[in-house]
Design an enzyme around this catalytic site. Structure first.
Site, short mmCIF file in Angstrom:
data_model
loop_
_atom_site.label_atom_id
_atom_site.label_comp_id
_atom_site.label_asym_id
_atom_site.label_seq_id
_atom_site.Cartn_x
_atom_site.Cartn_y
_atom_site.Cartn_z
CB CYS A 45 -0.90 0.00 1.24
SG CYS A 45 -1.86 1.52 1.39
CD1 TRP A 82 -6.95 -3.43 5.08
CD2 TRP A 82 -5.31 -4.48 3.99
NE1 TRP A 82 -6.74 -2.77 3.90
CE2 TRP A 82 -5.75 -3.39 3.20
CE3 TRP A 82 -4.28 -5.28 3.48
CZ2 TRP A 82 -5.20 -3.08 1.96
CZ3 TRP A 82 -3.74 -4.98 2.25
CH2 TRP A 82 -4.19 -3.89 1.50
CB VAL A 118 -11.10 -1.90 7.50
CG1 VAL A 118 -9.79 -2.23 8.21
CG2 VAL A 118 -12.27 -2.03 8.47
CB VAL A 120 -3.20 -0.62 5.58
CG1 VAL A 120 -3.46 -1.83 6.43
CG2 VAL A 120 -3.32 -0.94 4.10
CE1 TYR A 183 -5.36 2.01 -5.23
CE2 TYR A 183 -3.73 3.75 -5.25
CZ TYR A 183 -4.14 2.51 -4.82
OH TYR A 183 -3.33 1.74 -4.01
N1 LIG Z 1 -8.13 5.36 3.47
C1 LIG Z 1 -7.37 6.30 2.74
C2 LIG Z 1 -6.13 5.74 2.05
C3 LIG Z 1 -5.62 4.43 2.50
C4 LIG Z 1 -6.03 3.37 1.53
O1 LIG Z 1 -6.83 3.59 0.63
N2 LIG Z 1 -5.45 2.20 1.71
C5 LIG Z 1 -5.88 1.09 0.90
C6 LIG Z 1 -4.78 0.14 0.59
S1 LIG Z 1 -3.63 0.76 -0.58
C7 LIG Z 1 -6.96 0.39 1.69
O2 LIG Z 1 -6.72 -0.05 2.80
N3 LIG Z 1 -8.14 0.31 1.12
C8 LIG Z 1 -9.27 -0.28 1.75
C9 LIG Z 1 -9.57 -1.61 1.18
O3 LIG Z 1 -8.85 -2.03 0.26
O4 LIG Z 1 -10.52 -2.25 1.63
C10 LIG Z 1 -8.20 7.03 1.72
O5 LIG Z 1 -9.11 6.42 1.15
O6 LIG Z 1 -7.89 8.18 1.46
#
Ligand SMILES: N[C@@H](CCC(=O)N[C@@H](CS)C(=O)NCC(=O)O)C(=O)O
Length: 339
Positions: A45, A82, A118, A120, A183
């Site tokens: 990540c 996760w 949720v 990371v 993304y």
């Molecule tokens: N939560 C933050 C960024 C962190 C993020 O998006 N991390 C990803 C991994 S790279 C994650 O955990 N996504 C939630 C999921 O995949 O369920 C946002 O959306 O701005």
């Protein structure tokens, strides 16, 4: 949208669910104390990587412990979660310090009715097991500026007061078009959204290429938060975003300055030594089933090219300004050699 589903609308990012701030003086209610907090990450990540690099550059490894989740995640009730697994070093599939299997458990410990996303990275309060913050940018900035007394001798100033305006201005463009741009490109719901996102991404990279042609770092003459924010996307670019997210107008290695800049950082303690290309590749290609239904994980490119000479010393500047490089990575946190 869930990360494993076919995109039907443009990716939207919610504000962090929890954003308690931890500082040395405790003025927001939580005080930085050695061993009190645990940082839950995934090596794939980029948002987590931002905090991991900052923690290491500031020498906070002893103060804040690190827990690494499995890059393949686990599907629970249709959603990727996760989790801690044997494969990624957690005996019995539980984090040895917190005793949890899924990061969601720390969110629920904090708020039993929580039913949002949720993500990371997450900072967890060890005694209570509560999630404290998943606000990755604030976490990194606070570790860089608010943990006095716990940081190492020679820690750099990653967020110098005089450069904050410039760092944030660069950071805004990098966030919109690059960090989140990959993304928006990869999860575009249709051609039109894809075209817009990919154009913005590469226009921004072209602009950064120009900026970095004559200067070693993005702001000032040493590494700052601006460089950390950009690096985490560049290091994943050819391994994941170029193929999996269709960010393929150019590869990183086709930008002479950006590629040398990224290699320069990679070869600086704190950057390459916190990067795992195997986790990066497997996470993106495996988990995002909606855009890669076969889950075949692309193999290339050869990561050893990250070790090629970069020649950027000739531009002047010094990585840590008046500070010094961090020492070796703690034993339990070492990443395998590139192969
Ligand atoms: N939560 C933050 C960024 C962190 C993020 O998006 N991390 C990803 C991994 S790279 C994650 O955990 N996504 C939630 C999921 O995949 O369920 C946002 O959306 O701005």
């Amino acid at each position: 949208m869930r990360a494993n589903q076919v995109p039907t609308e443009e990716i939207k990012r919610e504000p962090a669910a929890f954003d308690d701030r931890v500082t040395a003086d405790g003025r927001y209610g939580r005080t930085a104390e050695p061993g009190r907090y645990r940082l839950i990450i995934n090596r794939a990540c980029p948002w987590a990587h931002r905090v991991v690099i900052t923690r290491r550059l500031m020498g906070l490894e002893d103060a804040v412990s690190l827990a690494v989740t499995d890059p393949k995640q686990e599907i629970i009730d249709g959603d990727p979660h996760w989790v801690f697994t044997e494969e990624t070093g957690s005996p019995g599939g539980r984090d040895p310090v917190l005793g949890i299997h899924a990061l969601r458990e720390a969110y629920l410990a904090r708020e039993p009715d929580y039913d949002g996303g949720v993500s990371v990275p997450g900072l967890v309060d060890v005694p209570s097991g509560h999630l404290v913050s998943n606000d990755y940018d604030r976490l990194a900035l606070d570790m860089a500026t608010e943990w006095d007394g716990l940081t190492r001798e020679g820690a750099p100033d990653l967020y110098p007061e005089t450069l904050r305006g410039e760092i944030e201005e660069i950071g805004e463009g990098v966030y919109q078009d690059v960090n989140n741009g990959v993304y928006r490109t990869g999860f575009a719901p249709d051609q039109e959204h894809y075209d817009q996102a990919v154009d913005r991404l590469f226009s921004r990279l072209d602009e950064l290429e120009e900026r970095l042609t004559g200067r070693r770092y993005l702001a000032g003459d040493h590494i700052t938060m601006a460089d950390i924010r950009l690096f985490v996307t560049l290091v994943r670019f050819d391994a994941a975003y170029h193929g999996h997210f269709k960010c393929n107008i150019r590869k990183l290695i086709e930008y002479p300055a950006l590629w040398a800049y990224a290699r320069d950082l990679f070869q600086t303690p704190g950057f390459g030594d916190t990067t795992r290309f195997d986790h990066i590749r497997v996470h993106y290609y495996w988990v995002h089933e909606g855009v890669n239904p076969t889950r075949i994980v692309a193999r290339g490119p050869d990561p050893r090219q990250w070790l090629l000479p970069h020649g950027r010393e000739a531009l002047g500047g010094s990585p840590f300004g008046s500070g010094a490089a961090p020492g070796p990575v703690p034993e339990g946190e070492r990443v395998p050699d590139l192969r």
